[in-house]
Design a protein around this motif. Structure first.
Motif, PDB file in Angstrom:
ATOM      1  N   MET B 208       0.835  -1.205   0.000  1.00 18.10           N
ATOM      2  CA  MET B 208       0.000   0.000   0.000  1.00 18.10           C
ATOM      3  C   MET B 208       0.865   1.249   0.000  1.00 18.10           C
ATOM      4  SD  MET B 208      -3.209  -0.937   2.490  1.00 18.10           S
ATOM      5  CE  MET B 208      -2.323  -1.855   3.721  1.00 18.10           C
ATOM      6  N   THR B 209       1.973   1.195   0.732  1.00 17.49           N
ATOM      7  CA  THR B 209       2.841   2.364   0.793  1.00 17.49           C
ATOM      8  C   THR B 209       3.442   2.680  -0.573  1.00 17.49           C
ATOM      9  OG1 THR B 209       3.448   1.708   3.023  1.00 17.49           O
ATOM     10  CG2 THR B 209       4.860   3.332   1.952  1.00 17.49           C
ATOM     11  N   SER B 210       3.905   1.631  -1.241  1.00 13.13           N
ATOM     12  CA  SER B 210       4.608   1.892  -2.494  1.00 13.13           C
ATOM     13  C   SER B 210       3.657   1.976  -3.694  1.00 13.13           C
ATOM     14  CB  SER B 210       5.665   0.823  -2.739  1.00 13.13           C
ATOM     15  OG  SER B 210       5.081  -0.451  -2.660  1.00 13.13           O
ATOM     16  N   ASN B 211       2.385   1.715  -3.448  1.00 11.30           N
ATOM     17  CA  ASN B 211       1.400   1.840  -4.533  1.00 11.30           C
ATOM     18  C   ASN B 211       0.170   2.588  -4.030  1.00 11.30           C
ATOM     19  OD1 ASN B 211       2.616  -0.120  -6.663  1.00 11.30           O
ATOM     20  ND2 ASN B 211       2.643  -1.248  -4.725  1.00 11.30           N
TER      21      ASN B 211
END
Ligand SMILES: Nc1ncnc2c1ncn2[C@@H]1O[C@H](COP(=O)(O)OP(=O)(O)OP(=O)(O)O)[C@@H](O)[C@H]1O
Ligand SMILES: Nc1ncnc2c1ncn2[C@@H]1O[C@H](COP(=O)(O)OP(=O)(O)OP(=O)(O)O)[C@@H](O)[C@H]1O
Ligand SMILES: O[C@@H]1[C@@H](O)[C@@H](O)CO[C@H]1O
Ligand SMILES: [Mg+2]
Ligand SMILES: [Mg+2]
Lengths: 496, 307, 317, 317
Positions: B208-211
């Motif tokens: 979720m953080t990187s997308n």
């Protein structure tokens, strides 16, 4: 005068091997007692029992008026019995100062270490044993063997000793350092500390002891004031018969003997060398030096363990060995210094320890019969004391382990023998046996390099003497015509 | 013969296959299953219900527990043991291809064999194989995901064990479908969580953080509730949804909370119960069942799912 | 530290090589992913490091003392379900915390007693308790995950500002354990016992007590790890921590602790755990898929230790 | 052996305790299950012991030499898929056999080189290759199981009479390895190196070569194990052998090999493997519940080694 320590009827067996059959001994405060006996006589076993390192099967110990049964060394230490063991027992990963105060580190009840205070308390102790140059914050494992031994002795001073047990403390010390140790012993004695001193160097006994106690066959065979005994009497008590080391005729290199090895200005690029010498068949090259002079390093270069960075070695039997494996193969046999760390294969049997090097040159299959016969023969020749050739070597006494390692070299049928302190911890009789064996082998054409810290040994045995100081050769001359002073002054040459 | 009415315990599991009546001669059935999670606990309920149900019908069910390590060797050893003990029929979950030879050996020896929950990918001669077709279930999941996304968006895939046939089939069923039918859906991963909740949680969080544009996390095996928890903790409820397998009690709160969009259920208790009853009917009455009994992949929907 | 000693530190200590590796990965990630250096991601990484790091602190002491503790992964699972079940049964989350740590402590103590009193090799002892603890966790729960959602669980999921509570615990425990290891009598005895147990005993150190202590500590920290992991997921699965022992031991050794005992620093261990955590984070951030993750982890472990070995050849054998 | 020396053997050797344990379990099972003593079941047990036993032979040598090989489980998987894929690609099952053993040999050799030349700790080295080999197996197959059903696979599934071919291989290899360990120079060197590497080197033993040899052997035997396991299942899954390393090491240590190196016998190792196999068989025969299986395995491991330790207190430390 009542005894500080009073021992009655101590017995100890390992399995069926009865090692102590009933020891009686009294020691008064301020008395220095030398405890002597051949390898395997039970000296270490006895003192281990006194200091709680081993349990006993029978017998009583009264210490400072109280009957004691120490089940741990801690209890003995708390009671004031400090034991410096035959094998070095510093903790390599701790600092010198932590070793000096090991266990509680002067923390008191808080348990928290004050490093400054610890270092400050350490310095005077190190100075007292002549090791003031050692930084107490250094890691103990980095120290040389001799330095470790000195720290070990300083460790005893850090505790409130009432009885100090020294099990062959001088084995890795030079005479100079041993003298510093004796000064410490005398100081302790004057403060009422009793000392048990174990050594195979009889001259030391006469320097320091008040009384001489000899063990044989698990019991005390003689207990005399030092003034009332003699070297000969002690040896007779130890061996059970009259025995004389007898002056050996001086060794001479036979004329025109073939060259076996030549070292041409070899150096390790790290402070040792350049060193040159030649070694001929039948020659015994005695290498003397102070601890740290680089003798061990020299042997390591010869046997391929240490890389030679400059100069070259020429061997009659082929190229210079690139590894110990190659060295043994080309007829060099090495008896290393430090039998526990570098020598024995502790869990293997005495027999395996003897045949291991020889085996490397043989075929793939182990020839059990001939190995056993060979081990048996050497075992007998060198008089190894153990339950049998199948006993794990770790449970032999120190001196007997050393003999087995000597047997390992002989088993390999070498043409060059490299011996690093081969008589460490070996009793007088065996020393004599080893000297004679070395001489005999040289007579048969073997070339020997004999490293020793005992000057008399060098002088008695060598045909050529080499002295190292600070990694350099400071003397290299035929034995004939050399005096003690020539050798010593070469050893004490200052660093360039 | 008249059907023996199903007990309440079996009805609660959704079972419909009933025994045709008592067996004439005593029958011994072996059922082999795994332990170690609420999924297998649910399967156990069916075994227990069948054991009670069949006992008065002259059929004993012995439960050989295979322990917690799912491997082909364990199953093969279990089947070997059951054959040694001369059971009349065997039911198990032969999830690995390595079990094929042993299953065939049992059938050749005249021992009817029913597979439940997950069969090997390579087909064995088992008498009956019931269970979800993992690849098709994956496809169902893919279609569901596409619908949630409206054909566009990004999904992350967290799989159980790479190389575990069932997990791979569920993964590929969904991904093959999405790649073919919905090229506008971007796929991130797969990441292998080895059925570990903590790992699945971290992977979901990091994904979720990187997308930031992530919409769905597809979990093929263990770890769907951990992924849902990660969504909740990241404050992404309503924005990111989890699609996974097995509608088990511990996941209810995330269905209610909206983090889990849907779970494809396998009705494990029903499958074990029916497998054993079928064995009973086969042995006692020579009844025949289709070789493949596909179990539908019903979607248990969460609060935020678009129907 | 002056310049010279910094260089000396870098040349002589294994943890320095790993630190360098960590810095490289960190910088690499900063460039490779725009999301890496966000507060949110760093906070995730911090959390992912915490449990392995905390458990590794105890493991490090055990290994320094010359032992090994394979049971930590199972203790994590057992402690997690204990926390949940005790909280639920008593209605008191505080008792859940006590229960988790106490059960870890009990397993650790048992390990210590088996190793020192019955003299069973630590590898075997803890391989045994690995099985037993996992079996117990499964037996107690029948394999079902236990809801664990109360203020005790907050220790696992909570954050203070952006910083996970777990991570604060890791930092605090690292300081405490490092102080313990270098500045207290008991800590130094751990090194002495691991370096040369016989010499330590002869010097009057109670070897058995020291060993029991480190195993107990390791168990307790694994218990805490289980509490945190269960809390983080607000759900205690009896399978939590499965296989963690290898990760934890890898972190410890990456951090420079010698498997042969007697040597290693606590700080290094946390660096080792951080490197492992960072890698896992990298896989997801950079979308490294599937099989390559497995291979990369293996390569990094070998590289990190190998670079160091080449740097400083061992003097022995 | 005369009476006296039998008693001595029983009192002094770890393998004797495990043998006693094995006999007890064997007798217990004979009474507890009517099916235990059937040819069919004994044949099953024999087969179940074989792979772990064969791989344990190599592991034992590695551990005696003072190392450890954690990569064996992954090598099993990698070799299994190699056997299947090479057979399929070339159409020659014999090449499949060669491939499986060669790939195991290669990983083992790599382990040996990393340990001796780069001087990476064996635990770390093989933890690394554990990951790498598994990753490679998955990569090569894309995670798909490979059909493996040809005469090479027969080595794994075949029986001669009632006796599994695998088991015959185990027996033959045990004899060969035991002979190697006790009667050849290289075998004796393995003990010397594990006992005191430094002393061994100074006594002229090529320590590095000895270590490389044992790792290579261990890898090769794990490769053979993979071939047999894949053959037995007529199907090679890249995940075959997952977690086997702990089982194998447990068998080795149960059999009396000291983890510290230098001590242990090959016969003991097979007894250790047999005990583990017998227990697993018992679980199935006696319908032991799943969670109790886990607990029992743990208890037996501790008991077997513990009984022995109580019997003979160590003299050291
Ligand atoms: N742990 C042990 N197990 C079996 N035998 C032992 C053990 N320790 C010592 N022995 C045996 O006890 C005898 C006495 O050994 P001890 O070490 O006391 O001799 P020592 O007089 O100190 O000899 P040295 O001068 O060589 O040091 C030896 O025969 C030795 O083999
Ligand atoms: N492990 C070590 N670490 C650092 N320095 C060492 C180490 N071992 C030896 N040295 C140093 O190497 C030098 C020579 O070593 P060593 O003491 O072995 O010489 P030696 O002449 O053989 O003396 P001896 O054998 O009598 O102890 C000394 O300065 C010593 O301090
Ligand atoms: O959904 C799967 C089941 O099909 C079974 O494989 C057990 O694990 C679960 O995760
Ligand atoms: Mg002695
Ligand atoms: Mg020297």
């Amino acid at each position: 005068m009542t005894a500080l320590l009073s021992v009655r009827g101590i017995e100890k067996s390992f399995d069926r091997n009865r090692v102590l059959t009933g020891i009686d001994l009294d020691i008064a405060a301020g008395e220095v007692v030398a405890l002597l006996g051949e390898n395997g006589a039970g000296k270490s076993t006895f003192v281990n029992i006194l200091s709680g390192a081993l349990g006993r099967d029978a017998g009583r110990v009264v210490f400072a008026g109280a009957e004691t049964v120490f089940s741990t060394t801690r209890e003995a230490i708390d009671a004031g019995i400090i034991h410096i063991h035959q094998e070095l027992s510093l903790i390599g990963s701790l600092s010198v100062m932590e070793n000096l105060f090991i266990g509680d580190y002067r923390t008191g009840r808080s348990g928290i270490i004050d490093r400054k205070a610890l270092a400050a308390a350490s310095r005077p102790l190190l100075e007292r044993v002549g090791a003031g140059h050692i930084d107490p914050r250094r890691t103990a494992g980095e120290l040389s063997t001799a330095e470790q031994q000195l720290v070990e002795i300083a460790k005893a001073l850090s505790r409130n000793a009432r009885l100090l047990i020294l099990d062959e403390p001088t084995a890795s010390l030079t005479p100079h350092e041993a003298a510093a140790l004796f000064a410490v012993v005398r100081e302790l004695k004057s403060r009422g500390v009793a000392v048990i001193f174990i050594s195979h160097r009889l001259e030391e006994v006469f320097q320091i002891a008040d009384r001489v106690v000899v063990l044989r066959d698990g019991g005390v065979v003689s207990d005399r004031p030092v003034a009332a005994t003699s070297r000969e009497a002690i040896i007779a008590d130890m061996t059970g018969r009259a025995f004389a080391l007898g002056a050996m005729p001086p060794a001479i290199v036979p004329e025109g003997a073939p060259l076996r090895l030549a070292a041409e200005a070899i150096g390790d690029g790290a402070g040792i060398g350049p060193i040159s010498f030649e070694l001929r068949a039948g020659e015994i090259l005695g290498v003397f030096g102070l601890v740290g002079a680089g003798r061990t390093e020299l042997l390591e270069m010869l046997c391929g363990k240490r890389a030679i960075k400059s100069g070259a070695i020429r061997l009659a039997s082929g190229a210079a060995p690139a590894s110990p494996t190659a060295a043994w193969r080309s007829g060099l046999a090495l008896l290393p210094e430090g039998r526990k760390t570098n020598g024995i294969l502790p869990n293997l049997s005495v027999e395996e320890n003897i045949v291991v090097a020889r085996r490397q040159a043989g075929g793939g299959l182990v020839a059990r019969g001939s190995e056993r016969a060979l081990a048996d023969r050497l075992w007998r020749t060198l008089g190894i004391v153990a339950a049998g050739p199948g006993q794990p070597i770790r449970s032999l006494s120190g001196g007997n382990q050393q003999k087995a390692l000597f047997a390992r070299c002989l088993a390999a049928d070498p043409s060059i023998l490299l011996l690093d302190e081969p008589t460490h911890g070996v009793d007088v009789r065996t020393k004599g046996d080893i000297y004679r064996t070395v001489r005999d082998l040289a007579g048969e054409g073997l070339a020997v390099v004999f490293v020793s810290s005992e000057l008399p040994e060098i002088l008695a045995l060598a045909s050529t003497v080499m002295v190292l100081a600070h990694g350099r050769r400071t003397l290299y001359a035929p034995r004939a015509g050399l005096g003690e002073n020539d050798v010593l002054s070469a050893a004490f040459v200052e660093a360039a | 013969a008249a059907e023996v009415p199903l007990p309440d315990a079996a009805k609660a599991l959704g079972a419909t296959v009933a025994a045709e009546g008592p067996s004439e001669k005593p029958l011994r059935l072996a059922v082999l299953s795994f332990q170690g999670s609420s999924f297998w606990e649910a399967a156990d309920k069916g075994i227990a219900a069948a054991t009670d149900y069949l006992k008065p019908l002259n059929t004993t069910v012995d439960y050989i527990q295979l322990g917690t390590g799912l491997t082909a060797e364990t199953i093969v050893a279990g089947i070997d043991g059951a054959l040694t003990k001369q059971y009349d029929g065997i039911a198990t979950v032969p999830i690995f291809d390595g079990t094929v030879a042993k299953v065939n050996e049992a059938v050749a020896a005249g021992v009817p064999f029913v597979a439940f929950i997950a069969d090997s990918a390579e087909r064995s001669n088992r008498t009956v194989g019931m269970g979800q077709l993992a690849y098709d279930a994956g496809k169902t999941a893919g279609a569901f995901i596409a619908k949630q996304l409206g054909g566009k968006g990004k999904i992350a895939v967290i799989t159980g064990y790479l190389g575990a046939a069932q997990h791979d089939a569920r993964m590929n069923g969904a991904l093959d479908y999405l790649k073919a039918e919905h090229p506008d859906i971007t796929i991130v991963g797969p990441f292998e969580c080895k059925d570990d909740d903590a790992t699945a949680y971290s992977q979901a969080t990091d994904a979720m953080t990187s997308n930031p544009d992530l919409s769905v996390i597809y979990v093929t095996a263990g770890g769907s509730e951990a992924a849902a928890k990660a969504v909740r903790d990241a404050g992404q409820t309503g924005k990111v949804g989890v699609v996974g397998y097995d509608d088990l009690p511990e996941k209810q709160q995330y269905k209610d909370g909206g983090e889990i969009l849907a779970l494809l259920d396998q009705a494990p208790g029903r499958q074990t119960f029916e497998s054993l009853v079928m064995l009973h009917n086969i042995l006692a009455f020579g009844k025949e069942y289709p070789a493949d009994i596909p179990v539908a992949a019903p979607l248990a929907l969460g609060k935020n799912a678009k129907p | 530290m002056e310049g010279r000693s910094v260089v000396r530190f870098l040349r002589t200590r294994r943890e320095a090589t790993v630190l360098a590796m960590l810095v490289i990965v960190f910088l690499g990630l900063t460039f490779a992913s725009e999301f890496f250096l966000t507060g949110r991601n760093l906070s995730n990484v911090a959390r992912q490091i915490s449990v392995v790091g905390i458990v590794a602190l105890g493991q490090a002491l055990v290994i320094i003392a010359g032992g090994i503790d394979l049971s930590v992964g199972s203790v994590i699972g057992l402690a997690a379900v204990t926390a949940a079940m005790v909280s639920a049964a008593t209605g008191m989350p505080s008792l859940g915390i006590v229960g988790a740590i106490a059960i870890g402590m009990a397993v650790g103590f048992l390990n210590g007693v088996l190793v020192t009193r019955i003299r069973i090799n630590p590898f075997i002892t803890t391989l045994g308790t690995l099985s037993i603890a996992r079996g117990a966790a499964l037996l107690a729960t029948n394999g079902n995950p236990q809801r664990f959602d109360n203020w005790a669980a907050w220790l696992g999921y909570g954050r203070i500002g952006e910083v996970p509570v777990q991570f604060l615990l890791l930092v605090a425990l690292t300081l405490v354990v490092a102080f313990f290891a270098t500045r207290t009598r008991w800590g130094r005895n751990v090194y002495a016992v691991g370096d040369n147990a016989r010499a330590a005993r002869l010097a009057g150190i109670d070897v058995a007590r020291t060993r029991i202590m480190v195993f107990t500590l390791s168990g307790s920290l694994a218990g805490l790890g289980g509490l945190l992991l269960g809390g983080m997921l607000t759900n205690s699965n009896p399978n939590l921590g499965l296989g963690y022992e290898l990760d934890v031991i890898a972190a410890v050794i990456l951090g420079g602790v010698a498997l042969s005992g007697g040597r290693g620093s606590i700080g290094g261990v946390v660096i080792g755990a951080a490197l492992m955590g960072l890698l896992r984070n990298a896989f997801v951030l950079l979308n490294v898929s599937g099989y390559w993750q497995t291979i990369t982890i293996g390569l990094v472990v070998i590289l990190a230790v190998g670079a160091d070995s080449l740097n400083r050849r061992r003097e022995d054998d």
